[in-house]
Design an enzyme around this catalytic site. Sequence first.
Site, PDB file in Angstrom:
ATOM      1  N   ASP A  89       0.846  -1.185   0.000  1.00  0.00           N
ATOM      2  CA  ASP A  89       0.000   0.000   0.000  1.00  0.00           C
ATOM      3  C   ASP A  89       0.887   1.243   0.000  1.00  0.00           C
ATOM      4  O   ASP A  89       1.900   1.317   0.702  1.00  0.00           O
ATOM      5  CB  ASP A  89      -0.917  -0.007   1.229  1.00  0.00           C
ATOM      6  CG  ASP A  89      -2.069   0.967   1.104  1.00  0.00           C
ATOM      7  OD1 ASP A  89      -3.226   0.511   1.009  1.00  0.00           O
ATOM      8  OD2 ASP A  89      -1.818   2.202   1.093  1.00  0.00           O
ATOM      9  N   GLY A  96     -16.092   2.740   3.373  1.00  0.00           N
ATOM     10  CA  GLY A  96     -14.807   3.434   3.315  1.00  0.00           C
ATOM     11  C   GLY A  96     -13.958   3.060   2.109  1.00  0.00           C
ATOM     12  O   GLY A  96     -12.753   3.314   2.092  1.00  0.00           O
ATOM     13  N   ASN A 117     -12.834  -3.040   2.516  1.00  0.00           N
ATOM     14  CA  ASN A 117     -13.756  -1.910   2.524  1.00  0.00           C
ATOM     15  C   ASN A 117     -14.641  -2.000   1.284  1.00  0.00           C
ATOM     16  O   ASN A 117     -14.147  -2.242   0.170  1.00  0.00           O
ATOM     17  CB  ASN A 117     -12.968  -0.595   2.522  1.00  0.00           C
ATOM     18  CG  ASN A 117     -12.144  -0.440   3.785  1.00  0.00           C
ATOM     19  OD1 ASN A 117     -12.568  -0.846   4.863  1.00  0.00           O
ATOM     20  ND2 ASN A 117     -10.956   0.138   3.658  1.00  0.00           N
ATOM     21  N   HIS A 140      -7.097  -5.811   2.040  1.00  0.00           N
ATOM     22  CA  HIS A 140      -5.950  -5.302   2.798  1.00  0.00           C
ATOM     23  C   HIS A 140      -5.431  -6.422   3.701  1.00  0.00           C
ATOM     24  O   HIS A 140      -6.214  -7.004   4.464  1.00  0.00           O
ATOM     25  CB  HIS A 140      -6.368  -4.142   3.701  1.00  0.00           C
ATOM     26  CG  HIS A 140      -6.853  -2.909   2.993  1.00  0.00           C
ATOM     27  ND1 HIS A 140      -6.073  -1.785   2.830  1.00  0.00           N
ATOM     28  CD2 HIS A 140      -8.055  -2.617   2.432  1.00  0.00           C
ATOM     29  CE1 HIS A 140      -6.776  -0.843   2.199  1.00  0.00           C
ATOM     30  NE2 HIS A 140      -7.985  -1.323   1.949  1.00  0.00           N
ATOM     31  N   HIS A 147     -10.190  -5.113  -3.469  1.00  0.00           N
ATOM     32  CA  HIS A 147      -8.862  -5.377  -2.893  1.00  0.00           C
ATOM     33  C   HIS A 147      -9.019  -5.812  -1.451  1.00  0.00           C
ATOM     34  O   HIS A 147      -9.873  -5.310  -0.728  1.00  0.00           O
ATOM     35  CB  HIS A 147      -7.955  -4.155  -3.000  1.00  0.00           C
ATOM     36  CG  HIS A 147      -8.568  -2.880  -2.511  1.00  0.00           C
ATOM     37  ND1 HIS A 147      -9.483  -2.166  -3.260  1.00  0.00           N
ATOM     38  CD2 HIS A 147      -8.438  -2.207  -1.356  1.00  0.00           C
ATOM     39  CE1 HIS A 147      -9.867  -1.091  -2.584  1.00  0.00           C
ATOM     40  NE2 HIS A 147      -9.260  -1.106  -1.412  1.00  0.00           N
TER      41      HIS A 147
HETATM   42  P1  5GP Z   1      -9.686   1.491   0.253  1.00  0.00           P
HETATM   43  O1  5GP Z   1      -9.813   2.767   1.025  1.00  0.00           O
HETATM   44  O2  5GP Z   1     -10.371   1.592  -1.094  1.00  0.00           O
HETATM   45  O3  5GP Z   1     -10.085   0.259   1.019  1.00  0.00           O
HETATM   46  O4  5GP Z   1      -8.145   1.293   0.025  1.00  0.00           O
HETATM   47  C1  5GP Z   1      -7.446   1.842  -1.034  1.00  0.00           C
HETATM   48  C2  5GP Z   1      -5.985   1.746  -0.646  1.00  0.00           C
HETATM   49  O5  5GP Z   1      -5.234   1.894  -1.819  1.00  0.00           O
HETATM   50  C3  5GP Z   1      -5.529   2.835   0.327  1.00  0.00           C
HETATM   51  O6  5GP Z   1      -4.989   2.211   1.502  1.00  0.00           O
HETATM   52  C4  5GP Z   1      -4.483   3.612  -0.455  1.00  0.00           C
HETATM   53  O7  5GP Z   1      -3.389   3.987   0.348  1.00  0.00           O
HETATM   54  C5  5GP Z   1      -4.070   2.626  -1.531  1.00  0.00           C
HETATM   55  N1  5GP Z   1      -3.692   3.225  -2.798  1.00  0.00           N
HETATM   56  C6  5GP Z   1      -4.379   4.168  -3.502  1.00  0.00           C
HETATM   57  N2  5GP Z   1      -3.739   4.456  -4.643  1.00  0.00           N
HETATM   58  C7  5GP Z   1      -2.644   3.665  -4.674  1.00  0.00           C
HETATM   59  C8  5GP Z   1      -1.586   3.508  -5.615  1.00  0.00           C
HETATM   60  O8  5GP Z   1      -1.531   4.151  -6.666  1.00  0.00           O
HETATM   61  N3  5GP Z   1      -0.607   2.601  -5.310  1.00  0.00           N
HETATM   62  C9  5GP Z   1      -0.628   1.861  -4.162  1.00  0.00           C
HETATM   63  N4  5GP Z   1       0.383   1.007  -3.962  1.00  0.00           N
HETATM   64  N5  5GP Z   1      -1.630   2.000  -3.257  1.00  0.00           N
HETATM   65  C10 5GP Z   1      -2.605   2.881  -3.507  1.00  0.00           C
END
Ligand code: 5GP
Length: 114
Positions: free
Chosen positions: A30, A93, A87, A102, A100
């Site tokens: 991340d 969130g 999420n 986490h 994805h």
């Molecule tokens: P969500 O909030 O949708 O569950 O998680 C999205 C995650 O993707 C966040 O933790 C954010 O830091 C990560 N993220 C967003 N854009 C990028 C990216 O371009 N590269 C990487 N490696 N992580 C990303």
Amino acid sequence: MTDCIFCKIAAGEVPSQKVFEDDSVVAFRDLSPKAPQHVLIVPKKHIANVAQFQAEDKDLAAHIFVDVVPKLAKELKLDGGFRLVINTGDDGGQTVNHLHVHLLGGRKMTWPPG
Ligand code: 5GP
Ligand code: ZN
């Protein structure tokens, strides 16, 4: 999907710190880690979130949880435990609309999340 950041990462069009890749799944660090180990496990196929899973995705879902998660947890030495977070949607969130998982570890997790 052309405008999806995780599709681009999966295709290698946007750089990432990959820790795992096979035909159907990629896992990468991340960008903004919330724990010492914070990896995103992403199907290469664009699926918006778990609410959009189709019957044809059963093998993929099983592959992520049965094969990829335990393998990565072992490789990242998360023997003391870890947390999986998915999420889903605005209220969940979710900020990137490509499914994805986490995988978080390397510290004691708190509960409940915010
Ligand atoms: P969500 O909030 O949708 O569950 O998680 C999205 C995650 O993707 C966040 O933790 C954010 O830091 C990560 N993220 C967003 N854009 C990028 C990216 O371009 N590269 C990487 N490696 N992580 C990303
Ligand atoms: Zn996508």
